[in-house]
Design a protein around this motif. Structure first.
Motif, PDB file in Angstrom:
ATOM      1  N   GLY A 142      28.507 -73.851  24.677  1.00 56.91           N
ATOM      2  CA  GLY A 142      29.362 -74.584  25.585  1.00 56.91           C
ATOM      3  C   GLY A 142      28.561 -75.465  26.514  1.00 56.91           C
ATOM      4  N   ASP A 143      29.119 -75.738  27.710  1.00 52.49           N
ATOM      5  CA  ASP A 143      28.400 -76.562  28.683  1.00 52.49           C
ATOM      6  C   ASP A 143      28.632 -75.990  30.077  1.00 52.49           C
ATOM      7  N   ASP A 144      28.360 -76.758  31.101  1.00 46.27           N
ATOM      8  CA  ASP A 144      28.477 -76.263  32.470  1.00 46.27           C
ATOM      9  C   ASP A 144      29.909 -75.871  32.837  1.00 46.27           C
ATOM     10  N   SER A 145      30.895 -76.489  32.183  1.00 45.98           N
ATOM     11  CA  SER A 145      32.298 -76.260  32.554  1.00 45.98           C
ATOM     12  C   SER A 145      33.100 -75.491  31.509  1.00 45.98           C
ATOM     13  N   ASN A 146      32.647 -75.510  30.260  1.00 47.61           N
ATOM     14  CA  ASN A 146      33.437 -74.956  29.167  1.00 47.61           C
ATOM     15  C   ASN A 146      32.659 -73.899  28.393  1.00 47.61           C
ATOM     16  N   PRO A 147      33.257 -72.720  28.161  1.00 51.12           N
ATOM     17  CA  PRO A 147      32.601 -71.713  27.345  1.00 51.12           C
ATOM     18  C   PRO A 147      32.626 -72.116  25.872  1.00 51.12           C
ATOM     19  N   PRO A 148      31.900 -71.419  25.017  1.00 50.91           N
ATOM     20  CA  PRO A 148      31.950 -71.722  23.588  1.00 50.91           C
ATOM     21  C   PRO A 148      33.373 -71.572  23.042  1.00 50.91           C
ATOM     22  N   VAL A 149      33.709 -72.392  22.064  1.00 52.98           N
ATOM     23  CA  VAL A 149      35.007 -72.301  21.400  1.00 52.98           C
ATOM     24  C   VAL A 149      34.824 -71.613  20.054  1.00 52.98           C
ATOM     25  N   PHE A 150      35.916 -71.074  19.525  1.00 52.80           N
ATOM     26  CA  PHE A 150      35.832 -70.320  18.267  1.00 52.80           C
ATOM     27  C   PHE A 150      36.106 -71.186  17.047  1.00 52.80           C
ATOM     28  N   ALA A 151      37.232 -71.913  17.074  1.00 50.96           N
ATOM     29  CA  ALA A 151      37.629 -72.697  15.898  1.00 50.96           C
ATOM     30  C   ALA A 151      38.655 -73.739  16.312  1.00 50.96           C
ATOM     31  N   PRO A 152      38.830 -74.791  15.496  1.00 57.67           N
ATOM     32  CA  PRO A 152      39.862 -75.784  15.788  1.00 57.67           C
ATOM     33  C   PRO A 152      41.252 -75.213  15.494  1.00 57.67           C
ATOM     34  N   PRO A 153      42.286 -75.857  16.062  1.00 58.74           N
ATOM     35  CA  PRO A 153      42.254 -77.130  16.779  1.00 58.74           C
ATOM     36  C   PRO A 153      41.622 -77.005  18.153  1.00 58.74           C
ATOM     37  N   LEU A 154      41.016 -78.123  18.563  1.00 60.60           N
ATOM     38  CA  LEU A 154      40.418 -78.237  19.882  1.00 60.60           C
ATOM     39  C   LEU A 154      41.042 -79.440  20.577  1.00 60.60           C
ATOM     40  N   LEU A 155      41.154 -79.345  21.883  1.00 66.66           N
ATOM     41  CA  LEU A 155      41.640 -80.471  22.676  1.00 66.66           C
ATOM     42  C   LEU A 155      40.603 -80.787  23.732  1.00 66.66           C
ATOM     43  N   ARG A 156      40.193 -82.062  23.747  1.00 66.39           N
ATOM     44  CA  ARG A 156      39.320 -82.537  24.812  1.00 66.39           C
ATOM     45  C   ARG A 156      40.128 -83.485  25.692  1.00 66.39           C
ATOM     46  N   HIS A 157      40.120 -83.196  26.989  1.00 66.62           N
ATOM     47  CA  HIS A 157      40.838 -84.030  27.950  1.00 66.62           C
ATOM     48  C   HIS A 157      39.955 -84.164  29.173  1.00 66.62           C
ATOM     49  N   GLY A 158      39.287 -85.290  29.286  1.00 68.24           N
ATOM     50  CA  GLY A 158      38.315 -85.455  30.354  1.00 68.24           C
ATOM     51  C   GLY A 158      37.169 -84.472  30.167  1.00 68.24           C
ATOM     52  N   ASP A 159      36.889 -83.684  31.180  1.00 69.03           N
ATOM     53  CA  ASP A 159      35.809 -82.707  31.113  1.00 69.03           C
ATOM     54  C   ASP A 159      36.245 -81.378  30.507  1.00 69.03           C
ATOM     55  N   LEU A 160      37.518 -81.259  30.202  1.00 72.19           N
ATOM     56  CA  LEU A 160      38.052 -79.999  29.697  1.00 72.19           C
ATOM     57  C   LEU A 160      37.998 -79.958  28.172  1.00 72.19           C
ATOM     58  N   LEU A 161      37.550 -78.835  27.620  1.00 70.84           N
ATOM     59  CA  LEU A 161      37.599 -78.587  26.186  1.00 70.84           C
ATOM     60  C   LEU A 161      38.201 -77.204  25.983  1.00 70.84           C
ATOM     61  N   ILE A 162      39.360 -77.136  25.295  1.00 71.05           N
ATOM     62  CA  ILE A 162      40.013 -75.854  25.047  1.00 71.05           C
ATOM     63  C   ILE A 162      40.373 -75.729  23.571  1.00 71.05           C
ATOM     64  N   ASN A 163      40.536 -74.478  23.124  1.00 70.46           N
ATOM     65  CA  ASN A 163      41.003 -74.239  21.765  1.00 70.46           C
ATOM     66  C   ASN A 163      42.124 -73.217  21.783  1.00 70.46           C
ATOM     67  N   GLN A 164      42.542 -72.787  20.612  1.00 70.59           N
ATOM     68  CA  GLN A 164      43.710 -71.936  20.363  1.00 70.59           C
ATOM     69  C   GLN A 164      44.986 -72.769  20.505  1.00 70.59           C
ATOM     70  N   LEU A 165      45.706 -72.923  19.378  1.00 66.34           N
ATOM     71  CA  LEU A 165      46.893 -73.778  19.352  1.00 66.34           C
ATOM     72  C   LEU A 165      47.908 -73.451  20.448  1.00 66.34           C
ATOM     73  N   PRO A 166      48.314 -72.195  20.654  1.00 75.83           N
ATOM     74  CA  PRO A 166      49.292 -71.935  21.717  1.00 75.83           C
ATOM     75  C   PRO A 166      48.773 -72.340  23.098  1.00 75.83           C
ATOM     76  N   ASN A 167      47.495 -72.179  23.314  1.00 82.55           N
ATOM     77  CA  ASN A 167      46.879 -72.541  24.587  1.00 82.55           C
ATOM     78  C   ASN A 167      46.922 -74.058  24.794  1.00 82.55           C
ATOM     79  N   ILE A 168      46.630 -74.799  23.739  1.00 82.59           N
ATOM     80  CA  ILE A 168      46.674 -76.258  23.804  1.00 82.59           C
ATOM     81  C   ILE A 168      48.103 -76.738  24.084  1.00 82.59           C
ATOM     82  N   LEU A 169      49.065 -76.159  23.389  1.00 80.81           N
ATOM     83  CA  LEU A 169      50.462 -76.554  23.590  1.00 80.81           C
ATOM     84  C   LEU A 169      50.928 -76.234  25.006  1.00 80.81           C
ATOM     85  N   LEU A 170      50.530 -75.072  25.510  1.00 82.60           N
ATOM     86  CA  LEU A 170      50.900 -74.675  26.862  1.00 82.60           C
ATOM     87  C   LEU A 170      50.311 -75.633  27.902  1.00 82.60           C
TER      88      LEU A 170
END
Length: 259
Positions: free
Chosen positions: A66-94
């Motif tokens: 990961g980086d200073d703001s984001n922990p490692p991700v497991f698998a796609p889908p991934l969403l990058r929005h500015g400095d934010l990087l998140i994964n897990q489809l339900p999490n992205i939709l939420l």
């Protein structure tokens, strides 16, 4: 249900980037539907197969921390929005739905919708995927075909009717409100998730879905499907080259699995 936030993202918002494998709709498709319905521009890495694979493999590498703001991700889908990087489809939709005007930002409805979406993803994505890979995702379909036939029979005869029945109960409930929608009397991201679930399941099990539709037990569910399909932005998207065709992803067509 409180009214969703305004659909247009402010012009000073950073761009959205969907990071997903190329060549199959997969778990990236519900995310695309949210963007398309809201009319919000987004970058889809799947349109560049080389870039998509390289980006995903880099982020999934064992030494990527990961980086200073984001922990490692497991698998796609991934969403990058500015400095934010998140994964897990339900999490992205939420995360996306309130920003795109497809869910309220606060209150009980947030959790009601999340529970609905989690259930729909279980039934029309996760369990469907296991019909053709019931033993291990690392094995080829042909190596687990007998087990896939057994799993598919259970899915077609028991699990799929149960999930369709749940969607119909949502529509029959007072919380559905007016119109054809699942919750609150207006279109939400739950309706888009259900639309994609039925669309993909109809591709994978066309005879089964046709039979269930003709049964008359789920008329509201299929009316919702048609209502989403006719929305101008969704219709334009489904007819465009932005829509990825089905292949070797979540939703696959094996005729023998309907025998």
């Amino acid at each position: 249900m409180s009214q969703p936030d305004a659909k247009r993202v402010k012009t000073d918002e950073p761009s959205y980037e969907l990071i997903y494998w190329p060549s199959a709709p997969g778990r990236g498709e519900p995310v695309r539907l949210l963007f398309e319905e809201a009319g919000v521009p987004y970058v889809d890495t799947a349109k560049d197969p080389g870039q998509a694979a390289e980006t995903i493999q880099g982020l999934m590498a064992a030494d990527h921390l990961g980086d200073d703001s984001n922990p490692p991700v497991f698998a796609p889908p991934l969403l990058r929005h500015g400095d934010l990087l998140i994964n897990q489809l339900p999490n992205i939709l939420l995360y996306l739905a309130p920003k795109l005007g497809l869910a309220p930002a606060a209150g009980p409805a947030v959790y009601h919708l999340n529970a609905i979406v989690l259930t729909l993803l279980d039934g029309f994505v996760n369990e469907l995927h296991e019909t053709h890979h019931p033993i291990a995702t690392s094995q080829y379909y042909d190596d687990q075909k007998p087990e896939a036939k057994k799993r598919s029979k259970s899915y077609r005869e028991e699990r799929l009717p149960r999930f369709l029945g749940y969607a119909q109960r949502l529509l029959d409930a007072k919380t559905s409100g007016d119109g054809p929608w699942l919750y609150g009397g207006s279109l939400t991201y739950a309706d888009l998730v259900l639309f994609q679930g039925i669309h993909g399941t109809r591709y994978a099990f066309p005879k089964t879905v046709e039979k269930l539709q003709k049964s008359g037990k789920y008329d509201g569910v299929f009316a919702l499907f048609e209502a989403v399909q006719e929305r101008p932005n969704i219709k334009a998207y489904m007819e465009s080259d932005r829509r990825v065709g089905y292949s070797q992803g979540i939703w696959r067509y094996y005729p023998e699995l309907e025998e």
